[in-house]
Design an enzyme around this catalytic site. Structure first.
Site, mmCIF file in Angstrom:
data_model
loop_
_atom_site.group_PDB
_atom_site.id
_atom_site.type_symbol
_atom_site.label_atom_id
_atom_site.label_comp_id
_atom_site.label_asym_id
_atom_site.label_seq_id
_atom_site.Cartn_x
_atom_site.Cartn_y
_atom_site.Cartn_z
ATOM 1 N N ARG A 3 43.190 42.534 36.269
ATOM 2 C CA ARG A 3 42.635 42.948 37.364
ATOM 3 C C ARG A 3 41.377 43.556 37.163
ATOM 4 O O ARG A 3 41.179 44.598 36.299
ATOM 5 C CB ARG A 3 43.652 43.990 37.880
ATOM 6 N N HIS A 5 38.450 34.555 39.067
ATOM 7 C CA HIS A 5 39.825 34.716 38.946
ATOM 8 C C HIS A 5 40.878 33.416 39.010
ATOM 9 O O HIS A 5 41.517 33.091 39.832
ATOM 10 C CB HIS A 5 40.332 35.515 40.423
HETATM 11 P P1 NDP Z 1 54.306 42.025 32.421
HETATM 12 O O1 NDP Z 1 54.909 42.969 33.277
HETATM 13 O O2 NDP Z 1 55.244 40.979 31.687
HETATM 14 O O3 NDP Z 1 53.745 42.664 31.029
HETATM 15 C C1 NDP Z 1 52.921 43.891 31.223
HETATM 16 C C2 NDP Z 1 52.766 44.549 29.865
HETATM 17 O O4 NDP Z 1 51.746 45.608 30.119
HETATM 18 C C3 NDP Z 1 54.095 44.813 29.134
HETATM 19 O O5 NDP Z 1 53.952 44.856 27.876
HETATM 20 C C4 NDP Z 1 54.019 46.430 29.622
HETATM 21 O O6 NDP Z 1 54.740 47.317 28.770
HETATM 22 C C5 NDP Z 1 52.535 46.729 29.470
HETATM 23 N N1 NDP Z 1 52.140 48.187 30.222
HETATM 24 C C6 NDP Z 1 52.376 48.301 31.670
HETATM 25 N N2 NDP Z 1 52.119 49.656 31.643
HETATM 26 C C7 NDP Z 1 51.342 50.164 30.438
HETATM 27 C C8 NDP Z 1 50.822 51.462 30.243
HETATM 28 N N3 NDP Z 1 50.920 52.294 31.049
HETATM 29 N N4 NDP Z 1 50.441 51.403 29.047
HETATM 30 C C9 NDP Z 1 50.743 50.445 27.993
HETATM 31 N N5 NDP Z 1 51.447 49.284 28.345
HETATM 32 C C10 NDP Z 1 51.673 48.882 29.547
HETATM 33 O O7 NDP Z 1 52.837 41.329 32.815
HETATM 34 P P2 NDP Z 1 52.575 39.776 32.803
HETATM 35 O O8 NDP Z 1 52.029 39.620 31.187
HETATM 36 O O9 NDP Z 1 53.183 38.881 33.297
HETATM 37 O O10 NDP Z 1 51.373 39.897 33.641
HETATM 38 C C11 NDP Z 1 49.983 40.976 33.045
HETATM 39 C C12 NDP Z 1 48.984 40.677 34.315
HETATM 40 O O11 NDP Z 1 48.011 39.896 34.077
HETATM 41 C C13 NDP Z 1 49.579 40.754 35.809
HETATM 42 O O12 NDP Z 1 50.198 41.787 36.138
HETATM 43 C C14 NDP Z 1 48.219 40.410 36.312
HETATM 44 O O13 NDP Z 1 47.654 41.265 37.029
HETATM 45 C C15 NDP Z 1 47.517 39.613 35.387
HETATM 46 N N6 NDP Z 1 47.535 38.165 35.684
HETATM 47 C C16 NDP Z 1 46.060 37.547 35.992
HETATM 48 C C17 NDP Z 1 45.795 36.325 36.102
HETATM 49 C C18 NDP Z 1 44.523 35.620 36.081
HETATM 50 O O14 NDP Z 1 44.320 34.591 36.475
HETATM 51 N N7 NDP Z 1 43.523 36.227 35.847
HETATM 52 C C19 NDP Z 1 47.131 35.415 36.316
HETATM 53 C C20 NDP Z 1 48.415 35.978 35.997
HETATM 54 C C21 NDP Z 1 48.500 37.314 35.624
HETATM 55 P P3 NDP Z 1 56.003 47.098 28.302
HETATM 56 O O15 NDP Z 1 56.495 45.825 27.739
HETATM 57 O O16 NDP Z 1 56.447 48.175 27.043
HETATM 58 O O17 NDP Z 1 56.906 47.339 29.644
HETATM 59 C C1 OXD Z 2 48.630 36.586 38.994
HETATM 60 C C2 OXD Z 2 47.497 36.144 39.209
HETATM 61 O O1 OXD Z 2 48.862 37.623 39.112
HETATM 62 O O2 OXD Z 2 47.186 34.928 39.496
HETATM 63 O O3 OXD Z 2 49.458 35.750 38.992
HETATM 64 O O4 OXD Z 2 46.305 36.960 39.225
#
Ligand code: NDP
Ligand code: OXD
Length: 309
Positions: A224, A272
């Site tokens: 993001r 994006h």
């Molecule tokens: P998940 O919720 O599956 O994974 C998030 C990861 O981040 C987990 O490993 C979590 O740790 C870690 N995390 C969260 N907070 C912290 C912190 N404070 N310190 C350290 N690690 C942290 O999310 P996804 O993998 O499904 O998606 C990630 C992001 O990708 C989405 O939220 C979205 O913003 C972005 N996205 C972007 C897209 C694009 O087209 N650009 C498309 C889809 C998603 P833990 O495992 O320990 O909980």
């Molecule tokens: C998502 C994205 O969060 O597209 O799925 O950014």
């Protein structure tokens, strides 16, 4: 009874069609058509108009049609006491891994620089990097981060990742928590952000983090815009500490015209689109959750309100 689709990106009809094709028995509406607001139990949302969720008095669930839910928390009028679900989908993970892999290779092999040189008719070869010389570090080892790490490792990269809780992923070195962040950064040549945007991760890609990366490190932000301190990145690029950045996400989307990223030779932008929810693939989990809601079963892919993801 029914689902309302709330979004502003021109894809409402595509989602409605996919939902209706998959479950013709479920009433599906868009905000733009007359619909019985008191009967709506689920809202399928993506950057919905702020305040629109409060128009549904009997809403029981807010379902994000993407992986992220940060935009829901930004709507202060949203009924945030309701369960919030998000998308977990193998196609979303695969598309993200492919985008990151393409971006990493473009960096290693100077693809974007040669495109710029072409416009100037400049014939100048540059040193390229080899896979074996580069360690990729992924911030966030969730659904997308862990899969991307595994794919990068399978093609031969040295990969490490950092998350909140401890992880065990084959062939990936893992770090967790604030105490291990510096160690992780110190040996990361390409930093990929795949964290959710929460109060704990807002602005995490900043000067302090960049300084801990080795000189010439490269940043890929596919999470993001709110993770990044734009000025700190520009400073790190202009000082020569970072060699470049590939950004898919921005504080304001589309990025406003005067923003320095547009013209910066070391910034590579995409709109994006790293990984986009595939309606056909995602709709079954939305309908499954709708049916769970109706039968009082626990929802799948519900986020933690405390963690914000
Ligand atoms: P998940 O919720 O599956 O994974 C998030 C990861 O981040 C987990 O490993 C979590 O740790 C870690 N995390 C969260 N907070 C912290 C912190 N404070 N310190 C350290 N690690 C942290 O999310 P996804 O993998 O499904 O998606 C990630 C992001 O990708 C989405 O939220 C979205 O913003 C972005 N996205 C972007 C897209 C694009 O087209 N650009 C498309 C889809 C998603 P833990 O495992 O320990 O909980
Ligand atoms: C998502 C994205 O969060 O597209 O799925 O950014």
């Amino acid at each position: 009874m029914g689902i309302v689709v709330l979004r502003q990106d021109g894809k409402t009809d595509e989602w409605k069609r996919a939902l209706r094709n998959f479950a013709p028995e479920v009433p599906v509406y868009s905000a733009e058509e007359p619909h019985p607001k008191a009967e709506i139990e689920m809202a399928l949302v993506w950057k919905h108009p702020k305040g629109s969720l409060s128009e549904y008095p009997n809403l029981k669930c807010i379902a994000s049609s993407g992986a992220g839910v940060d935009f829901i928390f930004k709507d202060t009028q949203a009924p945030l006491h309701l369960p919030i679900t998000r998308v977990v989908d193998p196609i979303l993970a695969k598309d993200m891994a492919e985008h990151v892999i393409a971006t990493v290779f473009a960096h290693l092999k100077n693809v974007n620089t040669y495109k710029l040189q072409q416009f100037d008719q400049t014939w100048k070869s540059r040193t390229y990097l080899r896979m074996k010389e580069v360690t990729i570090g992924i911030l966030g080892l969730g659904e997308l981060g862990a899969f991307t790490a595994t794919e990068l490792s399978a093609i031969g990269f040295k990969v490490q990742g950092w998350s909140r809780s401890q992880k065990k992923i084959t062939s990936v070195t893992t770090f967790n928590g604030p105490d291990q962040l510096d160690l992780f950064l110190g040996s990361t040549d390409v930093l990929v952000c795949l964290l959710p945007l929460t109060p704990n991760t807002q602005g995490i890609l900043n000067k302090k983090i960049f300084e801990k990366l080795p000189k010439n490190a490269f940043l890929i932000n596919v999470a993001r815009g709110g993770h990044l301190n734009d000025d700190d990145l520009l400073e790190a690029l202009d000082s020569g500490h970072l060699s470049g950045a590939a950004l898919d996400v921005f504080h304001t989307e589309p990025l406003p015209g005067p923003h320095p990223f547009w013209q910066h030779p070391k910034v590579h932008m995409s709109p994006h689109c790293a990984s986009v929810s595939d309606t056909e693939s995602v709709v079954p989990q939305i309908i499954a959750n709708y049916k769970r809601l109706k039968t009082g079963k626990a929802l799948e892919n519900e986020i933690s309100k405390t963690q914000g993801y």
